[in-house]
Motif scaffolding. Sequence first.
Motif, mmCIF file in Angstrom:
data_model
loop_
_atom_site.group_PDB
_atom_site.id
_atom_site.type_symbol
_atom_site.label_atom_id
_atom_site.label_comp_id
_atom_site.label_asym_id
_atom_site.label_seq_id
_atom_site.Cartn_x
_atom_site.Cartn_y
_atom_site.Cartn_z
ATOM 1 N N ILE A 81 42.801 40.794 39.285
ATOM 2 C CA ILE A 81 42.376 41.472 40.596
ATOM 3 C C ILE A 81 41.459 40.701 41.366
ATOM 4 O O ILE A 81 41.702 40.704 42.601
ATOM 5 N N LYS A 82 40.550 40.232 40.871
ATOM 6 C CA LYS A 82 39.597 39.241 41.700
ATOM 7 C C LYS A 82 40.157 37.937 42.151
ATOM 8 O O LYS A 82 40.170 37.714 43.375
ATOM 9 N N ARG A 83 41.240 37.283 41.305
ATOM 10 C CA ARG A 83 41.985 36.487 42.147
ATOM 11 C C ARG A 83 42.833 36.907 43.446
ATOM 12 O O ARG A 83 42.865 35.951 44.168
ATOM 13 N N GLN A 84 43.398 37.976 43.043
ATOM 14 C CA GLN A 84 44.105 38.468 44.199
ATOM 15 C C GLN A 84 43.264 38.819 45.576
ATOM 16 O O GLN A 84 43.723 38.560 46.482
ATOM 17 N N LYS A 85 41.901 39.392 45.174
ATOM 18 C CA LYS A 85 41.091 39.759 46.393
ATOM 19 C C LYS A 85 40.527 38.336 46.900
ATOM 20 O O LYS A 85 40.593 38.379 48.146
ATOM 21 N N CYS B 141 44.807 45.610 43.936
ATOM 22 C CA CYS B 141 43.626 45.031 44.330
ATOM 23 C C CYS B 141 42.945 45.674 45.611
ATOM 24 O O CYS B 141 41.737 45.254 45.601
ATOM 25 N N LEU C 181 37.087 47.969 42.259
ATOM 26 C CA LEU C 181 37.218 47.426 40.882
ATOM 27 C C LEU C 181 36.809 48.435 39.815
ATOM 28 O O LEU C 181 37.265 48.749 38.842
ATOM 29 N N ALA D 31 48.579 43.059 39.704
ATOM 30 C CA ALA D 31 47.234 43.225 40.184
ATOM 31 C C ALA D 31 47.177 43.287 41.774
ATOM 32 O O ALA D 31 46.405 43.724 42.353
ATOM 33 N N ALA D 32 48.127 42.319 42.320
ATOM 34 C CA ALA D 32 48.277 42.293 43.695
ATOM 35 C C ALA D 32 48.672 43.744 44.215
ATOM 36 O O ALA D 32 48.448 44.232 45.521
ATOM 37 N N TYR E 131 49.938 39.359 34.992
ATOM 38 C CA TYR E 131 48.847 39.950 35.552
ATOM 39 C C TYR E 131 48.784 39.940 37.219
ATOM 40 O O TYR E 131 48.288 40.848 37.725
ATOM 41 N N ASP E 132 48.702 38.727 37.836
ATOM 42 C CA ASP E 132 48.612 38.629 39.219
ATOM 43 C C ASP E 132 49.527 39.385 39.863
ATOM 44 O O ASP E 132 49.281 39.992 41.029
ATOM 45 N N GLU F 21 41.065 42.209 35.445
ATOM 46 C CA GLU F 21 40.021 42.242 36.207
ATOM 47 C C GLU F 21 39.984 40.879 37.030
ATOM 48 O O GLU F 21 39.846 40.713 37.988
#
Length: 128
Positions: A118-122, A36, A40, A32-33, A28-29, A115
């Motif tokens: 995405i938040k971790r990437q942001k 991102c 969202l 998502a990167a 996912y990461d 989600e």
Amino acid sequence: MGNPIDEKEKERIWATMAEFFVDNEIDYDYHAAKICAYPLQDLKEIFFREVAPVCGPNILTPIPPVWLSFDDEWVVREVKELLSKCRKSPLFRIRHELNVLYFRATLRHIWPEVEQAIKRQKDSGKRD
């Protein structure tokens, strides 16, 4: 709200999000990167309204035919066809809205994973 997402960017988002519907271990990461940078809420709508109706059935079948990766060109072509049908036919648009509701319910377990990634990437981008 920011600038609207242009067509080429949307195509990249569709191809990336399709990978969330494969029958395999999903990083996912990593995916998502790639997406991102976009809002969202826009990504959530694209996920359920554009990508899930095309790629979601794969993950809902007993033996999913796509287990490694979707073909990007196929995904883009199918999503464009879906959106074109929605623009042309009020009846198809109603059917599409029902499908979106169905996918929001049946695939509700996938979106939180997306989600959070995405938040971790942001968040990691803010620290760099």
